[in-house]
Scaffold this motif. Structure first.
Motif, PDB file in Angstrom:
ATOM      1  N   ARG A   4       4.045  -1.248  -7.943  1.00  0.00           N
ATOM      2  CA  ARG A   4       3.784  -2.412  -7.100  1.00  0.00           C
ATOM      3  C   ARG A   4       4.947  -3.402  -7.201  1.00  0.00           C
ATOM      4  O   ARG A   4       4.918  -4.320  -8.010  1.00  0.00           O
ATOM      5  N   GLU A  18       3.219   4.909  -6.983  1.00  0.00           N
ATOM      6  CA  GLU A  18       2.290   4.342  -7.961  1.00  0.00           C
ATOM      7  C   GLU A  18       2.909   3.154  -8.700  1.00  0.00           C
ATOM      8  O   GLU A  18       2.769   2.999  -9.905  1.00  0.00           O
ATOM      9  N   GLN A  58       2.440   1.735  -3.506  1.00  0.00           N
ATOM     10  CA  GLN A  58       1.382   2.087  -4.456  1.00  0.00           C
ATOM     11  C   GLN A  58       0.985   3.551  -4.286  1.00  0.00           C
ATOM     12  O   GLN A  58       0.828   4.284  -5.255  1.00  0.00           O
ATOM     13  N   ARG A  59       0.857   3.990  -3.044  1.00  0.00           N
ATOM     14  CA  ARG A  59       0.445   5.359  -2.757  1.00  0.00           C
ATOM     15  C   ARG A  59       1.555   6.368  -3.109  1.00  0.00           C
ATOM     16  O   ARG A  59       1.286   7.395  -3.729  1.00  0.00           O
ATOM     17  N   VAL A  60       2.796   6.069  -2.740  1.00  0.00           N
ATOM     18  CA  VAL A  60       3.893   7.030  -2.895  1.00  0.00           C
ATOM     19  C   VAL A  60       4.459   7.037  -4.315  1.00  0.00           C
ATOM     20  O   VAL A  60       4.709   8.104  -4.884  1.00  0.00           O
ATOM     21  N   ARG A 110       0.827  -1.209   0.000  1.00  0.00           N
ATOM     22  CA  ARG A 110       0.000   0.000   0.000  1.00  0.00           C
ATOM     23  C   ARG A 110       0.861   1.259   0.000  1.00  0.00           C
ATOM     24  O   ARG A 110       0.552   2.232  -0.697  1.00  0.00           O
TER      25      ARG A 110
END
Length: 90
Positions: A80, A78, A74-76, A71
Motif C-alpha cells: 500500500r 500486496e 494492494q491486489r497486484v 486497490r
C-alpha cells in the motif's frame, strides 16, 4: 507514487499523461509492466467517470484515481504505497 495528467476543461481530452512516478516503491527497471498497468488503471478511471456522465472535477477525479490505484497495488503487489494524484485541467 505520483500519478499526474493534464486534461482539457472544454473537450475532456487528456493533453498530457498519465505519468506514473515511483520513488522507493517499485524499481522501474525490474517491473516496468506494473507502471504501465497503473497507467491503464488511471485511464480506465477517467473513462468510467466520463461515460457515467459525471461533471469532471479535478478533486473528485484525484480521489477516484487514488482509490483505484490503492486497490490495484494492494491486489497486484500486496503493498500500500502513498499515492499523490496530480490532475490539472486547463
Amino acid at each position: 507514487m505520483i500519478a499526474s495528467m493534464v486534461i482539457s476543461k472544454v473537450t475532456k481530452e487528456i493533453l498530457s499523461g498519465p505519468d506514473i512516478f515511483s520513488r522507493g516503491f517499485i524499481v522501474e527497471e525490474t517491473k516496468p509492466e506494473i507502471l504501465e498497468l497503473a497507467k491503464c488503471v488511471v485511464l480506465d478511471t477517467l473513462d468510467r467517470i466520463l461515460t457515467e456522465g459525471f461533471d469532471l472535477d479535478c478533486a473528485d477525479l484525484a480521489m477516484e484515481v487514488r482509490g483505484e490505484l490503492r486497490r490495484f497495488f494492494q491486489r497486484v503487489l500486496e503493498r500500500r504505497p502513498v499515492i499523490y494524484p496530480i490532475i490539472i485541467d486547463v
